[in-house]
Enzyme design. Sequence first.
Site, PDB file in Angstrom:
ATOM      1  N   GLY A 271       0.821  -1.355   0.141  1.00  0.00           N
ATOM      2  CA  GLY A 271      -0.076   0.094  -0.024  1.00  0.00           C
ATOM      3  C   GLY A 271       0.949   1.234   0.115  1.00  0.00           C
ATOM      4  O   GLY A 271       1.974   1.436  -0.552  1.00  0.00           O
ATOM      5  N   SER A 272       0.402   2.232   0.816  1.00  0.00           N
ATOM      6  CA  SER A 272       0.968   3.384   0.568  1.00  0.00           C
ATOM      7  C   SER A 272       2.512   3.725   1.182  1.00  0.00           C
ATOM      8  O   SER A 272       2.718   4.673   0.801  1.00  0.00           O
ATOM      9  CB  SER A 272      -0.159   4.490   1.464  1.00  0.00           C
ATOM     10  OG  SER A 272      -1.358   4.904   0.756  1.00  0.00           O
ATOM     11  N   THR A 273       2.739   2.931   1.831  1.00  0.00           N
ATOM     12  CA  THR A 273       4.153   3.013   2.273  1.00  0.00           C
ATOM     13  C   THR A 273       5.157   3.138   1.013  1.00  0.00           C
ATOM     14  O   THR A 273       6.093   3.832   1.038  1.00  0.00           O
ATOM     15  CB  THR A 273       4.764   1.635   2.989  1.00  0.00           C
ATOM     16  OG1 THR A 273       4.589   0.535   2.054  1.00  0.00           O
ATOM     17  CG2 THR A 273       4.241   1.461   4.280  1.00  0.00           C
TER      18      THR A 273
END
Length: 556
Positions: A271-273
């Site tokens: 995801g957004s990592t």
Amino acid sequence: MTTETHRRSAIEIARNRLMIGVVLFCFAFLIMIGRTIELGVSAPKPRVTATRQVVTVPEVQIARADIVDRNGEILATNLETASLYAVPKDIKDPQEAARQLVSILPELSYADVEAKLSSGKKFVWLKRKLTPRQKWEVNAIGEPAFQFEREEERIYPHGRLAAHVLGYVDVDGNGLGGVEHFFDAKLGDKSRTSEQLQLSLDIRVQYALADELQAAMRAYQAIGGAGLVMDVSTGEVIAMVSLPDYDPNNVRGVADTEKFNRATKGVYELGSTFKTFTFANALDDGVVSMEDGYDATKPLRISRFLIRDDHPKERYLTVPEIFTFSSNIGTAQMALDIGTERQQEFLGELGLLQPANVELTEVGAPLVPPVWRKSSTMTISYGHGLAVSPLQLASGISAMVNGGRLMTPTLVHNPENWQTGKQVIAPDTSRKIRQLLRMAVTKGTGGRADAVGYRVGGKTGTAEKAIAGGYARKKLISSFMGVFPMDDPQYAVFALLDEPKGTKETFGYRSGGWVAAPVVRNVILRSAPLLGVSPKQEDAGLYQDVALLIEDKKKK
């Protein structure tokens, strides 16, 4: 002759007779000694008609080297033990011997033992690695055909703690998992000069990470978890946890799911990592500056799909805002400006397109799109469509904050041979990324990771779980990648929960910011003092210039 004279004469006669008797006795005794010696020397030696029996016992592995943590704490060692074997051809009553033995060792099968003792063979193993009490009780049977061979049993004093890093050995002491397998030849080499294998782990931090992950798994009813603590300057893994785990002291019956190392073997869309890498790529290549921005008014359409924001602002967002509010729309547009070819090149430089290089054989290969289309470029920019291991993510993020040097992750503590790393982004780009990560915690989605005094920066990650043919919308991989302290980054801390459930305390939310960020915060609060990182008063100077950019854009 007087009476007195007569008495003295009698005494003298008795004394003389006694002396004569003593002399005669000593003379006879000397004759007997001489005769005995004569017989012993001159007597013919009997011919040996029986052939001496030689029982060959299989050679066993002994003296396997200890494994210790970075502070010298023993993680794996050997204890001397005994293994029981028998010479069946010398047993007169196999049935009775089997009955007595099984009464002491009830885990053995009477039928199997009786069959072995009745086989008439010269050697059979009965049981490996007995306890001292079991050995004493078997000896008490008084059966000469029961014999013992010295062995060494591998012991893991901390049990389940660090099981996936350490691995385990078989009954003969051969490494079958973890560093026990990777360093099997070195650990079992009797000619080695080093008596220990020193790992980079700090077992105290390992406990803190495992404890917090287990608590989160219970609280959110997750089916699994993984976590890492890494020194961002050296690439050393300070702690590595995979849940569920197992006890390497007893691997009998352990399921494969428990042996599976989610931190290195498991690969996930995180995801957004991944937005951290997209922003670093764009800033380092000059595609964007901190003063730029993108229109995030409405979702983006790509083919038949829509790219949406989880927390839509429905307006123009600056570059810092896109990161802070975790905008998929803004990040995808940034990726298009970077371009597919350069995105692939940059991710490859970070080691995200090939398996991690670490001292374990349990390493997973990233899942890369078979065809890297425009849609792949957009979705990968915010962590969908490319699956990597938690170790790879931690290694990449460490490079983003340590001045731009990519270090090879390692489980071995070797302070005399620090690696220099490969420069992948400019130091100034790294400074900007630190600012953005800090803002994501103080003003964005990572607020629940803020450990007061330790200037934590980080990025949330929430992704639907990939399944055959698509995604399971109700099953999430929720994670948080944290770094501290952001004014002088020293350690990266990662936490992942597999399929967490929302609770009353999280208002039903199960995203990384709600369930994984608090794990990172608690691990930092518990481990920072152990690692020598002192808390300080919060300093707004680290990110205030970026915050001013946001305020200026809002005014305009």
